[in-house]
Design a protein around this motif. Structure first.
Motif, PDB file in Angstrom:
ATOM      1  N   GLN A 257     -12.662 -31.901   0.233  1.00  0.00           N
ATOM      2  CA  GLN A 257     -13.855 -32.183   0.674  1.00  0.00           C
ATOM      3  C   GLN A 257     -14.661 -31.343   1.366  1.00  0.00           C
ATOM      4  O   GLN A 257     -14.076 -30.725   2.002  1.00  0.00           O
ATOM      5  N   PRO A 258     -16.127 -31.475   1.288  1.00  0.00           N
ATOM      6  CA  PRO A 258     -16.697 -30.297   2.058  1.00  0.00           C
ATOM      7  C   PRO A 258     -16.665 -30.736   3.372  1.00  0.00           C
ATOM      8  O   PRO A 258     -16.656 -29.744   4.337  1.00  0.00           O
ATOM      9  N   GLU A 259     -16.420 -31.663   4.198  1.00  0.00           N
ATOM     10  CA  GLU A 259     -16.567 -32.054   5.576  1.00  0.00           C
ATOM     11  C   GLU A 259     -15.083 -32.343   6.065  1.00  0.00           C
ATOM     12  O   GLU A 259     -14.962 -32.409   7.187  1.00  0.00           O
ATOM     13  N   SER A 260     -14.087 -32.042   5.401  1.00  0.00           N
ATOM     14  CA  SER A 260     -12.955 -32.148   5.501  1.00  0.00           C
ATOM     15  C   SER A 260     -12.133 -30.859   6.628  1.00  0.00           C
ATOM     16  O   SER A 260     -13.048 -29.910   6.627  1.00  0.00           O
ATOM     17  N   PRO A 261     -11.254 -31.034   7.518  1.00  0.00           N
ATOM     18  CA  PRO A 261     -10.950 -30.210   8.624  1.00  0.00           C
ATOM     19  C   PRO A 261     -10.390 -29.047   7.948  1.00  0.00           C
ATOM     20  O   PRO A 261     -10.089 -29.010   6.731  1.00  0.00           O
ATOM     21  N   ALA A 262     -10.900 -27.662   8.601  1.00  0.00           N
ATOM     22  CA  ALA A 262     -10.184 -26.540   8.179  1.00  0.00           C
ATOM     23  C   ALA A 262      -8.787 -26.561   7.911  1.00  0.00           C
ATOM     24  O   ALA A 262      -7.921 -27.096   8.660  1.00  0.00           O
ATOM     25  N   ILE A 263      -8.470 -25.677   6.890  1.00  0.00           N
ATOM     26  CA  ILE A 263      -7.086 -25.549   6.653  1.00  0.00           C
ATOM     27  C   ILE A 263      -6.755 -24.147   6.969  1.00  0.00           C
ATOM     28  O   ILE A 263      -7.159 -23.228   6.674  1.00  0.00           O
ATOM     29  N   TYR A 264      -5.695 -24.177   7.743  1.00  0.00           N
ATOM     30  CA  TYR A 264      -5.045 -22.783   8.326  1.00  0.00           C
ATOM     31  C   TYR A 264      -3.791 -22.288   7.092  1.00  0.00           C
ATOM     32  O   TYR A 264      -3.119 -22.751   6.900  1.00  0.00           O
ATOM     33  N   LEU A 265      -4.285 -21.107   6.866  1.00  0.00           N
ATOM     34  CA  LEU A 265      -3.280 -20.268   5.947  1.00  0.00           C
ATOM     35  C   LEU A 265      -2.711 -19.213   6.617  1.00  0.00           C
ATOM     36  O   LEU A 265      -3.114 -18.335   6.694  1.00  0.00           O
ATOM     37  N   ARG A 266      -1.619 -19.492   7.100  1.00  0.00           N
ATOM     38  CA  ARG A 266      -0.725 -18.476   7.800  1.00  0.00           C
ATOM     39  C   ARG A 266      -0.319 -17.196   6.858  1.00  0.00           C
ATOM     40  O   ARG A 266       0.009 -17.347   5.866  1.00  0.00           O
ATOM     41  N   GLY A 267      -0.743 -15.896   7.631  1.00  0.00           N
ATOM     42  CA  GLY A 267      -0.059 -14.990   6.810  1.00  0.00           C
ATOM     43  C   GLY A 267       0.913 -14.284   7.758  1.00  0.00           C
ATOM     44  O   GLY A 267       2.088 -14.198   7.367  1.00  0.00           O
ATOM     45  N   ALA A 268       0.501 -13.374   8.689  1.00  0.00           N
ATOM     46  CA  ALA A 268       1.684 -12.541   9.601  1.00  0.00           C
ATOM     47  C   ALA A 268       1.842 -13.575  10.933  1.00  0.00           C
ATOM     48  O   ALA A 268       1.086 -14.122  11.248  1.00  0.00           O
ATOM     49  N   VAL A 269       3.268 -13.410  11.196  1.00  0.00           N
ATOM     50  CA  VAL A 269       3.765 -14.140  12.367  1.00  0.00           C
ATOM     51  C   VAL A 269       4.140 -12.848  13.390  1.00  0.00           C
ATOM     52  O   VAL A 269       5.227 -12.374  13.141  1.00  0.00           O
ATOM     53  N   LEU A 270       3.603 -13.001  14.455  1.00  0.00           N
ATOM     54  CA  LEU A 270       3.607 -11.934  15.430  1.00  0.00           C
ATOM     55  C   LEU A 270       4.229 -12.476  16.853  1.00  0.00           C
ATOM     56  O   LEU A 270       3.612 -13.557  17.420  1.00  0.00           O
ATOM     57  N   GLY A 271       5.293 -12.092  17.222  1.00  0.00           N
ATOM     58  CA  GLY A 271       5.962 -12.693  18.188  1.00  0.00           C
ATOM     59  C   GLY A 271       5.931 -11.710  19.412  1.00  0.00           C
ATOM     60  O   GLY A 271       6.559 -11.995  20.540  1.00  0.00           O
ATOM     61  N   SER A 272       5.923 -10.384  19.322  1.00  0.00           N
ATOM     62  CA  SER A 272       6.244  -9.379  20.355  1.00  0.00           C
ATOM     63  C   SER A 272       4.714  -8.851  21.170  1.00  0.00           C
ATOM     64  O   SER A 272       3.825  -8.467  20.212  1.00  0.00           O
ATOM     65  N   TYR A 273       4.733  -8.936  22.165  1.00  0.00           N
ATOM     66  CA  TYR A 273       3.494  -8.838  22.915  1.00  0.00           C
ATOM     67  C   TYR A 273       3.955  -7.471  24.113  1.00  0.00           C
ATOM     68  O   TYR A 273       4.609  -7.406  24.708  1.00  0.00           O
ATOM     69  N   GLN A 274       2.724  -6.412  23.798  1.00  0.00           N
ATOM     70  CA  GLN A 274       2.772  -5.238  24.928  1.00  0.00           C
ATOM     71  C   GLN A 274       1.432  -4.716  24.743  1.00  0.00           C
ATOM     72  O   GLN A 274       1.055  -4.164  23.994  1.00  0.00           O
ATOM     73  N   SER A 275       1.096  -4.701  26.055  1.00  0.00           N
ATOM     74  CA  SER A 275      -0.188  -3.927  26.321  1.00  0.00           C
ATOM     75  C   SER A 275      -1.275  -4.294  25.687  1.00  0.00           C
ATOM     76  O   SER A 275      -2.049  -3.363  25.189  1.00  0.00           O
ATOM     77  N   GLY A 276      -1.615  -5.573  25.312  1.00  0.00           N
ATOM     78  CA  GLY A 276      -2.492  -6.053  24.463  1.00  0.00           C
ATOM     79  C   GLY A 276      -2.461  -6.062  22.927  1.00  0.00           C
ATOM     80  O   GLY A 276      -3.457  -6.168  22.251  1.00  0.00           O
ATOM     81  N   ARG A 277      -1.206  -5.601  22.770  1.00  0.00           N
ATOM     82  CA  ARG A 277      -0.928  -5.639  21.205  1.00  0.00           C
ATOM     83  C   ARG A 277       0.193  -6.594  20.864  1.00  0.00           C
ATOM     84  O   ARG A 277       1.240  -6.655  21.187  1.00  0.00           O
ATOM     85  N   TRP A 278      -0.261  -7.311  19.741  1.00  0.00           N
ATOM     86  CA  TRP A 278       0.782  -8.189  18.991  1.00  0.00           C
ATOM     87  C   TRP A 278       1.231  -7.803  17.934  1.00  0.00           C
ATOM     88  O   TRP A 278       0.497  -7.391  16.965  1.00  0.00           O
ATOM     89  N   THR A 279       2.632  -7.587  17.592  1.00  0.00           N
ATOM     90  CA  THR A 279       3.387  -7.168  16.556  1.00  0.00           C
ATOM     91  C   THR A 279       4.427  -8.049  15.979  1.00  0.00           C
ATOM     92  O   THR A 279       4.779  -9.017  16.827  1.00  0.00           O
ATOM     93  N   TYR A 280       5.268  -7.943  15.023  1.00  0.00           N
ATOM     94  CA  TYR A 280       6.099  -8.435  14.601  1.00  0.00           C
ATOM     95  C   TYR A 280       7.379  -8.394  15.721  1.00  0.00           C
ATOM     96  O   TYR A 280       7.475  -7.424  16.327  1.00  0.00           O
ATOM     97  N   ASP A 281       8.284  -9.330  15.674  1.00  0.00           N
ATOM     98  CA  ASP A 281       9.335  -9.313  16.784  1.00  0.00           C
ATOM     99  C   ASP A 281      10.191  -8.454  16.911  1.00  0.00           C
ATOM    100  O   ASP A 281      10.546  -7.588  17.748  1.00  0.00           O
ATOM    101  N   ASP A 282      10.564  -7.689  15.520  1.00  0.00           N
ATOM    102  CA  ASP A 282      11.419  -6.570  15.721  1.00  0.00           C
ATOM    103  C   ASP A 282      10.682  -5.115  15.512  1.00  0.00           C
ATOM    104  O   ASP A 282      11.292  -4.131  15.182  1.00  0.00           O
ATOM    105  N   GLY A 283       9.433  -5.131  15.681  1.00  0.00           N
ATOM    106  CA  GLY A 283       8.503  -3.922  15.556  1.00  0.00           C
ATOM    107  C   GLY A 283       8.195  -3.315  14.341  1.00  0.00           C
ATOM    108  O   GLY A 283       7.408  -2.444  14.229  1.00  0.00           O
ATOM    109  N   ARG A 284       8.431  -4.028  13.138  1.00  0.00           N
ATOM    110  CA  ARG A 284       8.225  -3.576  12.017  1.00  0.00           C
ATOM    111  C   ARG A 284       6.763  -4.116  11.761  1.00  0.00           C
ATOM    112  O   ARG A 284       6.103  -4.788  12.273  1.00  0.00           O
ATOM    113  N   GLN A 285       6.310  -3.282  10.808  1.00  0.00           N
ATOM    114  CA  GLN A 285       4.996  -3.632  10.263  1.00  0.00           C
ATOM    115  C   GLN A 285       4.879  -3.863   8.826  1.00  0.00           C
ATOM    116  O   GLN A 285       4.988  -2.885   8.175  1.00  0.00           O
TER     117      GLN A 285
END
Length: 739
Positions: A257-285
């Motif tokens: 529907q045109p007025e339905s709530p927005a649907i979130y489509l997840r792509g990348a899951v980032l869990g590691s934070y360092q100095s303003g940068r979020w990356t994958y948990d194990d550092g891979r890209q």
């Protein structure tokens, strides 16, 4: 510089006309495919300048200037390759520069053929870059024009080498209809064969076998698999569609529907934070272990469902284009079933639910989900809160989160707070960000020595979705709630005509998933709602209406052509069109190439060197002993022709065979008196220039023979010599050895 011989203006002008429009069409095609207007403007301007300065006036520039320009082009290409590697776009830009340089240096058909080869290379690059409807339409038009140019080039090159002076208009009239018919036949039968191959062959064979080169370059812009605060990142205002989404309930009813709530489509899951940068948990890209072959129409169940809730929504998603390396599969949360219509390379990270695909330029798949809000959190008897990561959590961030919760009467200390308060706690933090901070697309550099998230929360107090996601994730972690940053797309633009959501590059977004119970992750978004709607929801107007009409038409292209898959093939042919084992063979070949790519490249280089060296040596020997070879091979060729004639196998029309016999007789007589014919020079020129080396009687007879041969090939039908005259002339020349 030697002047060109006089050529047929009618043949040349027809060819030049086709070549001109082929050049403009091909450059425009790649500019559209690559969405690069700068390339289009500069390349078209360069091509038009070269055409008007050099080609139109038949005045190629000096060789020294050409050589200097080529060195500059090669140097620029080397710099780009070292900096960013070899890609489709860089290759196409290099080919376009070579094309423009070559237009300043058209001296012979050989140069013209190199221009045609560069045009073909640009068309191939366009196909690898984009599969949009506009690119497809331009490709069909440009392909027809280029085919016409190639066929006209064959006529032009023959006239150029023969130095035709007479009967040009008649030759054009005789050949024009046949050439047009031949062109139509090629288009028709090529289209039929191509359509059959497209409909029958399995999809995705051979993708990514040789790495990332090739494929839709930069096709999923806007989305990124990392967040680095202080740079634009996900900020993209492009309206280019990248995904199509349809939503169905359990009764297969479209509930979009045109007025339905927005649907979130997840792509990348980032869990590691360092100095303003979020990356994958194990550092891979962009890399997930455990990628394996997933056959078409295979259902997998990627998530656990402890509450045994039945699926409530089915999402049918078409990814229009992506790179040929590992790319995220965009899905809503929480998926319980995944089914791809194409065989693919599939990977799944069980720790965070991220899915990726490898080696598929476009993809159609179905995802069934349950409402994560309905999943019951099951607490074991001795359940303890999971340890959260402390990286990036400063004292000021922890103090702000504690203050927000304390003011609302919720215990900020995770050791004292009841588990049931985790959900209202993260909701409070989400609401605080939505109400106390401003949204802006303008990005400023983070001051040196400052943490980007802390700077956003306490100093700047405005930013885009990446800042809100980072702040909410760290605030949640500071009160003991496990969080992760998600990058992907949001769907809010619904087309009522086609019944699908259109996800554009500008719909790229970042948000947070928080664990509010054992393995119960929910979606949270700190972006202010009013700003979120203003950015992601469509803006009605005349331009929007026109765009929507075009997208409605393009959707048919996406579903019918880009989205054609094994399921579509089965609907048309049933089970009578198997893949003949090609998909299995393709997977095995790709795996073998992937395991031993270095050895295969080395082997290819070695074989190429051997072939080149052998060909070079044989070529030198043939040039050195070409007279001997001709004397040995000509009798063998004559015997072969006689044997074929005995069995009724003849090549060409009777007139063509008679002309070939006369030409062979003239060539043999020239060799007999020591004149080696250069086949790049017209036969008439060779005979006339060899008068001082040939006896007078034989020379006169050879000139008469050439005149008969040229009349046969280029004179109008009513003025052409008969076969008897041609064969008689061939016999007279063959018997003139003693003259």
């Amino acid at each position: 510089m030697n002047p060109r011989p006089t050529k047929s203006r009618s043949i040349e002008s027809d060819y030049r006309f086709s070549l001109f429009w082929s050049i403009l069409g091909t450059l425009t095609l790649f500019a559209v495919a690559d969405a690069n207007p700068v390339f289009g403007v500069l390349s078209l301007a360069g091509a038009l300048a070269a055409w008007n300065i050099s080609v139109k006036n038949n005045t190629p520039i000096s060789r020294s200037a050409i050589n200097v320009t080529l060195v500059l082009v090669l140097g620029l290409a080397l710099i780009v390759t070292i900096g960013s590697g070899i890609g489709v776009s860089s290759f196409a830009i290099f080919a376009a520069m070579l094309l423009i340089v070559k237009l300043f240096d058209l001296r012979s058909p050989r140069d013209e053929s190199q221009v045609l080869i560069l045009l073909v290379a640009l068309i191939v690059a366009s196909v690898l870059t984009s599969n949009s409807m506009l690119t497809g339409l331009l490709l069909m038009v440009t392909g027809v024009v280029l085919l016409k140019a190639v066929l006209r080039f064959q006529m032009y090159s023959v006239a150029y080498r023969a130095g035709v002076h007479a009967a040009t208009d008649v030759f054009e009239k005789r050949g024009r209809i046949d050439l047009r018919s031949f062109q139509i036949a090629i288009i028709f039968f090529g289209g039929v064969i191509g359509t059959l191959v497209f409909m029958i062959m399995p999809r995705n064979l051979g993708n990514s076998a040789f790495g990332d080169w090739g494929g839709q370059s930069g096709s999923v812009t806007g989305f990124t698999d990392e967040v680095e605060l202080g740079r634009p990142g996900l900020i993209s205002q492009s309206s280019t569609p990248v995904l199509d989404l349809q939503v169905f309930d359990r009764n297969a009813k479209n509930i979009g529907q045109p007025e339905s709530p927005a649907i979130y489509l997840r792509g990348a899951v980032l869990g590691s934070y360092q100095s303003g940068r979020w990356t994958y948990d194990d550092g891979r890209q962009g890399s997930i272990l455990g990628i394996h072959n997933l056959p078409a129409e295979t259902t997998i169940r990627p998530a656990s469902n402890p509450s045994r809730q039945p699926w409530s929504r089915e999402y049918r998603i078409s990814l229009r284009s992506s790179s040929l390396s590992e790319s995220p599969i965009f899905v809503p949360w929480l998926p319980t079933e995944f089914r791809s219509s194409l065989a693919m390379r599939f990977g799944y990270d069980k720790s965070n639910g991220q899915m990726v695909h490898e080696g598929t330029a476009s993809l159609s798949y179905r995802v069934r989900t349950i409402n994560p809000e309905l999943v019951q959190a099951v607490y074991p008897a001795k359940y303890t809160r999971p340890i959260v990561k402390a990286s990036g959590i400063t004292e000021r961030i922890e103090g702000l989160a504690s203050e927000i919760l304390s003011n609302a009467g919720i215990e900020p200390d995770p050791q004292l707070r009841p588990f049931s308060d985790d959900l209202p706690a993260i909701r409070l933090l989400e609401s605080h960000l939505q109400s106390k901070y401003a949204y802006t697309l303008h990005s400023e550099p983070v001051p040196a020595g400052r943490d980007a998230t802390e700077w956003f929360l306490f100093d700047r107090r405005e930013g885009h979705c990446e800042y809100y996601a980072s702040a909410l994730a760290l605030l949640g972690r500071s009160i003991g709630i496990n969080t992760r940053v998600i990058t992907g797309y949001v769907a809010s633009d619904f087309n009522e005509v086609t019944g699908q959501y259109i996800i554009r590059e500008s719909n790229a977004h970042a948000w947070v998933e928080a664990e509010v119970g054992p393995d119960k992750w929910l979606v949270f978004d700190g972006t202010p709602r009013a700003d979120f709607q203003q950015i992601h929801e469509p803006k009605p107007g005349l331009f929007y209406s026109i765009t929507r009409l075009y997208e409605t038409i393009e959707y048919a292209w996406v579903k019918g052509v880009i989205g054609y898959d094994s399921q579509s093939r089965r609907r048309i042919f049933g089970d009578i069109a198997p893949d003949f084992g090609l998909m299995k063979f393709g997977y095995k070949l790709r795996e073998r190439v992937g395991r031993s790519r270095g050895k295969l490249v080395g082997l290819a280089i070695g074989i190429s060197a051997i072939v080149f060296g052998t060909s070079f040596v044989l070529g030198l020997l043939m040039l050195r002993f070409r007279t001997v070879l001709r004397r040995l091979l000509d009798p063998l060729a004559a015997i072969a022709h006689r044997l074929l004639a005995v069995f009724g196998v003849r090549s060409g029309t009777p007139e063509q065979r008679a002309g070939a016999q006369l030409e062979r007789a003239i060539t043999r007589r020239l060799l007999a008196v020591g004149v080696e014919r250069d086949f790049s020079t017209p036969l008439q020129t060779v005979v006339e220039a060899s008068g001082d080396r040939i006896p007078i009687g034989l020379h006169t007879r050879l000139i008469d023979g050439v005149a008969v041969l040229y009349k046969l090939r280029f004179a109008p039908a009513q003025g052409a010599p008969g076969m008897g005259e041609v064969l008689d002339m061939a016999r007279r020349i063959s018997r003139s050895e003693k003259q």
